[in-house]
Design a protein around this motif. Structure first.
Motif, PDB file in Angstrom:
ATOM      1  N   GLY A 184       3.571  -4.094  18.087  1.00  0.00           N
ATOM      2  CA  GLY A 184       3.507  -5.217  19.950  1.00  0.00           C
ATOM      3  C   GLY A 184       4.085  -6.689  19.683  1.00  0.00           C
ATOM      4  N   GLN A 185       3.184  -6.434  17.797  1.00  0.00           N
ATOM      5  CA  GLN A 185       3.185  -8.464  17.400  1.00  0.00           C
ATOM      6  C   GLN A 185       4.042  -8.466  16.434  1.00  0.00           C
ATOM      7  N   ILE A 186       3.721  -7.454  16.039  1.00  0.00           N
ATOM      8  CA  ILE A 186       4.886  -7.326  13.702  1.00  0.00           C
ATOM      9  C   ILE A 186       5.966  -6.451  14.101  1.00  0.00           C
ATOM     10  N   ASP A 187       7.047  -6.311  13.615  1.00  0.00           N
ATOM     11  CA  ASP A 187       7.815  -5.587  13.769  1.00  0.00           C
ATOM     12  C   ASP A 187       7.711  -4.522  12.443  1.00  0.00           C
ATOM     13  N   LEU A 188       6.940  -3.359  12.878  1.00  0.00           N
ATOM     14  CA  LEU A 188       6.995  -2.452  12.059  1.00  0.00           C
ATOM     15  C   LEU A 188       8.189  -1.783  12.253  1.00  0.00           C
ATOM     16  N   ASP A 189       8.134  -1.104  10.564  1.00  0.00           N
ATOM     17  CA  ASP A 189       9.173  -0.370  10.031  1.00  0.00           C
ATOM     18  C   ASP A 189       9.025   1.117   8.608  1.00  0.00           C
ATOM     19  N   VAL A 190       8.577   2.158   9.387  1.00  0.00           N
ATOM     20  CA  VAL A 190       7.888   3.018   8.588  1.00  0.00           C
ATOM     21  C   VAL A 190       8.633   3.574   7.563  1.00  0.00           C
TER      22      VAL A 190
ATOM     23  N   ARG B  18      10.315   1.541   5.828  1.00  0.00           N
ATOM     24  CA  ARG B  18      10.069   0.635   5.048  1.00  0.00           C
ATOM     25  C   ARG B  18       8.322   0.570   4.042  1.00  0.00           C
ATOM     26  N   ILE B  19       7.907   0.445   5.091  1.00  0.00           N
ATOM     27  CA  ILE B  19       5.822   0.574   4.762  1.00  0.00           C
ATOM     28  C   ILE B  19       5.860   2.347   3.558  1.00  0.00           C
ATOM     29  N   ARG B  20       6.575   2.859   4.585  1.00  0.00           N
ATOM     30  CA  ARG B  20       6.694   4.631   3.878  1.00  0.00           C
ATOM     31  C   ARG B  20       4.846   4.705   4.072  1.00  0.00           C
ATOM     32  N   CYS B  21       4.198   4.957   5.526  1.00  0.00           N
ATOM     33  CA  CYS B  21       3.344   5.383   5.825  1.00  0.00           C
ATOM     34  C   CYS B  21       3.480   6.908   5.859  1.00  0.00           C
ATOM     35  N   ASP B  22       3.057   7.577   5.979  1.00  0.00           N
ATOM     36  CA  ASP B  22       2.602   9.011   6.060  1.00  0.00           C
ATOM     37  C   ASP B  22       2.724   9.334   7.611  1.00  0.00           C
ATOM     38  N   ALA B  23       1.400   8.926   8.300  1.00  0.00           N
ATOM     39  CA  ALA B  23       1.174   8.502   9.510  1.00  0.00           C
ATOM     40  C   ALA B  23       0.886   7.007   9.783  1.00  0.00           C
ATOM     41  N   LEU B  24       1.504   7.320  11.283  1.00  0.00           N
ATOM     42  CA  LEU B  24       0.695   5.566  12.113  1.00  0.00           C
ATOM     43  C   LEU B  24       0.541   5.522  13.531  1.00  0.00           C
TER      44      LEU B  24
ATOM     45  N   ILE C 267       0.636  -0.907  -0.254  1.00  0.00           N
ATOM     46  CA  ILE C 267      -0.078  -0.234   0.052  1.00  0.00           C
ATOM     47  C   ILE C 267       0.667   1.080  -0.125  1.00  0.00           C
ATOM     48  N   GLY C 268       2.013   1.523   1.384  1.00  0.00           N
ATOM     49  CA  GLY C 268       3.189   2.153   1.647  1.00  0.00           C
ATOM     50  C   GLY C 268       3.097   2.489  -0.324  1.00  0.00           C
ATOM     51  N   ALA C 269       3.694   1.648  -0.982  1.00  0.00           N
ATOM     52  CA  ALA C 269       4.333   1.853  -2.574  1.00  0.00           C
ATOM     53  C   ALA C 269       3.751   2.030  -3.442  1.00  0.00           C
ATOM     54  N   VAL C 270       2.597   1.893  -3.475  1.00  0.00           N
ATOM     55  CA  VAL C 270       1.075   2.706  -4.271  1.00  0.00           C
ATOM     56  C   VAL C 270       0.780   4.323  -4.274  1.00  0.00           C
TER      57      VAL C 270
END
Length: 401
Positions: free
Chosen positions: A197-203, A205-211, A177-180
């Motif tokens: 806390g259960q998934i390794d999150l890397d913003v 890599r995800i390229r989200c603008d907000a989380l 989704i972030g790539a799009v």
């Protein structure tokens, strides 16, 4: 990645006092905290009671600042991109309600979206004339990235997606989704309430603008805590819907300046004991390592789904190419609330996911209210055995009634 070993699981359980009383499969609601989180909060409150609220906060200033660094490390983000809040919903709302919408603007979301977010979409649509569109699922049950890409045009002003929904083990494809969205220049708001806390999150890599995320679920922190990540490419364009003397400075009788960091989304008053508890929880998770936690949680959930699949009358409703620690199921002839009550009586904690929490998905799939059993790394196979035995007994009772 270092995987969990038997000694690690024993240690995690020994450091979690609640494990002695219940089999806790409500981690997607509020996980059992490790002792250090509770101790951190209680110690602070005792000190505050002796010296005063402002004085205790001043003495703990460096420790409070360190929480920002811990959350930044959790997300692979810059410290200035982190805000601390009192829950995930407030974090999400701080960004969403700062975005300007007008007639004809489009908000794209997933079929798995949570009620609080969907209600906000509908409210803004009613106020402004913007439109809400639900992106289709693919054959595996996750958001269809091709459909998302086909819907993107100049009228799309936001893509907002729940990474992990409330109603099952689905993990939406955040990186795709972030790539799009990054290629199209459309803001991407990721609700990581159930994944942090259960998934390794890397913003990066995800390229989200907000989380947005909470402390009480898989991070094992206190209730009333949350955090927000906002990248400067979006943050610099937004003025929060509400400001105070913390999020902005009053420069003259007629002028104010908004804080340049993500602190512009905070307010001055906070529960310092809870903030420090959140920091302790994040540090604890980082010590175990998120890749190891993710591996352990996913494996336990897969075991639970497989065991449930062997019980006549029990149906597991999780979808998605990639799945995580939430397991939702129904039992033929017995309402979800009754199942939960019977399990509670056996000292097994679960929860119920109601259709009103996920209307897009429940309506499309024709689902009843579901029992949700959500595992964490401190759960063990003996607890899963207990749960399976109880559900098997309930299934037998249901068939004989």
């Amino acid at each position: 990645m270092v995987s969990f070993q038997p000694d690690d699981i024993a240690r995690a359980r020994a450091e979690t006092p609640g494990c002695t009383g219940v089999a806790h499969f409500n981690n997607a609601g509020s996980a059992l905290p490790p002792a250090r989180v509770t101790d951190t909060m209680v110690d602070y409150l005792r000190h505050e009671a002796l010296v005063g609220g402002y004085e205790a906060a001043a003495a703990a200033a460096e420790r409070t600042d360190a929480v920002y660094a811990s959350v930044a490390r959790l997300l692979n983000a810059d410290v200035d991109d982190i805000a601390l809040t009192d829950n995930a919903t407030r974090s999400w709302q701080a960004v969403f309600y700062a975005l300007p919408f007008k007639p004809g603007d489009r908000i794209l979301t997933s079929r798995a979206e949570y009620a609080s977010n969907a209600i906000a979409f509908l409210q803004i649509a009613r106020r402004t004339g913007a439109r809400v569109e639900v992106v289709a699922d693919d054959a595996g049950g996750q958001l269809d990235v091709d459909d998302l890409r086909a819907r993107i045009d100049d009228d799309v002003k936001l893509v907002a997606v729940s990474h992990v929904p409330t109603q099952g083990g689905l993990v939406n494809p955040a990186e795709e989704i972030g790539a799009v969205t990054s290629a199209a220049g459309v803001p991407f708001l990721l609700d990581a309430c159930q994944s942090a806390g259960q998934i390794d999150l890397d913003v990066t890599r995800i390229r989200c603008d907000a989380l947005s995320a909470t402390g009480r679920k898989y991070l094992r922190g206190p209730r009333g805590t949350g955090f927000l990540y906002v990248h400067p490419r979006l943050r610099d364009r937004l003025e929060p819907a509400m400001l105070d003397l913390h999020s902005a400075s009053w420069e003259s009788p007629t002028e104010y300046v908004v804080d340049p960091t993500a602190k512009r989304f905070e307010v001055w008053e906070r529960d310092f004991a809870a903030v420090l508890g959140l920091g302790a929880a994040v540090d604890y998770a980082l010590e175990w390592g998120l890749p190891a936690i993710e591996e352990r949680v996913a494996a336990l959930a897969a075991t639970m789904r497989s065991r449930f699949g062997e019980i006549p009358g029990v149906r597991v409703h999780d979808v998605g190419t990639r799945r995580c620690g939430l397991v939702t199921f129904s039992l033929a002839g017995m309402p979800a609330e009754q199942v939960k009550a019977r399990l509670t009586a056996a000292k097994i904690n679960t929860s119920v996911t109601h259709a009103t929490s996920a209307q897009y998905d429940f309506t499309a799939r024709g689902l009843p209210d579901l029992v949700r059993a959500s595992v964490h790394y401190y759960n063990n196979e003996d607890e899963i055995d207990r749960l399976v035995r109880e559900v098997t007994g309930l299934a037998q009772d249901s068939r004989s009634s």
